[in-house]
Design a protein around this motif. Sequence first.
Motif: not given
Length: 452
Positions: A424-445
């Motif tokens: 239950x651990x995973x690491x990704x390289x993210x290619x959307x360079x403008x997608x910080x926490x303000x973008x990631x958080x709602x996706x995950x929520x």
Amino acid sequence: MRLPGVLAPLFGLAIAAVSVAASPVQQQHPLELELSHGGRGGEVAKKSHLSHWAKKTKKAFLDDVREGRAGDWVVVMGNEGGDLDSMTSALTWAYHVAHVRPPTKAVALLQTPKDALDLRPENQLALKNAGMAVGHKDLLTIDELPEPAPELAPKLKGIALVDHNVPLTNWTSGKTLSIIDHHHDRHLAPDASPRVLSPVASCSTLVAREVLRERRAGKPVHGADLPVELVDMLLSVIALDSGGLGKGTEIDKEVARELLGLSTWKGERLFKVMDDLDDEMSKAKKDLGHLTVRDLLRRDYKGDIVDTVSPNTPSLYLGIASVPLSLSQQIERTPNVTLAGWIAIERAWTAEITADVSLALTSFRHPKTGIKTREITLVVRSDGRLNLEQANSLFARLVKGIEDSDELDVNPWEDGSLEGISARRMVWTQHRRDAGRKVVRPVVENIVMGWS
């Protein structure tokens, strides 16, 4: 579904987790005649007027709460990440509210524990420049509250939110009186006054604009002009958040121009002052060489309870750390310089704060290409609110949702090996360079809330 007793652990989390002379256009507060202001970069012989006010207010608030008079107070709070913008916005709005007609008892609350305040060197520098007290004795932090926030919130006159527009679960039983924020509007408290949301570079811009508007309307009481050290702090954070106004909106520029006339730099060129401040604050912000992996995870961590829609799945705690170093750079700070070593430190930290789902978001310049790069590390625990079956189910759903998201555009970690990574651990390289926490958080929520 909300689990019983979920708020009490959150209070524990908050404890563990997760601010010169007056301008000629200002009247000098009588107290300022007795106190020297903190010189920028120089020794501070005595505390500034802002420090004296903050210390006096903190003591009065704590005394009143202990003596059953919490209902007289408005608590002004920034978000739990505790960056310079949140801290300055809270101090500014609390000072202003306390000095307008009719005056209201108001205190600024930093939603970070005292021992985490110095994990942000730019905050340290700004507080030093403002002549604030050594050891932060003049700042109220979340771990200094006399009682848990869920118990205190309904007793207060109300809360004021700056740099966020939805209170943490611990504060939802309180009345939200005002909101000033530059994030996406989540439409809470439509009757709050003021209720100001606008996508500017810095929340401090919006707070300063409201303060200046109300003061032009003749609201301040005698002797309550903004301390010059607070004006300087506002300019510093606006400069930092806007890249010296290079990334600022017209509102940021207009407010900075007006603040300049009330600051230490009155009469100087606006963009030169803001460039210099940006350089000074940015240099401090990057001074992270002394921080451990645990410090890096703590320094900019935001989290709260997320409710799921299904009665068969529990509410859980989701937290997200933002770290301005690559995972590889963080691994170099572990005792055995391995991914397993980093995971062990992360595991200890998330156990301490009772997180069920945690993400570490990195942002850095890639050493080989010089290109801005982002990474996402996901961890789902099975020893808290989730049992093993639930943790496995949610992890699988999160992995699929993150990997399928066009907003994030991820690939398995490209700068290291995932061989032997824990369950239950995973690491990704993210290619959307403008997608910080303000973008990631709602996706995950959204993934978590839809889990069943």
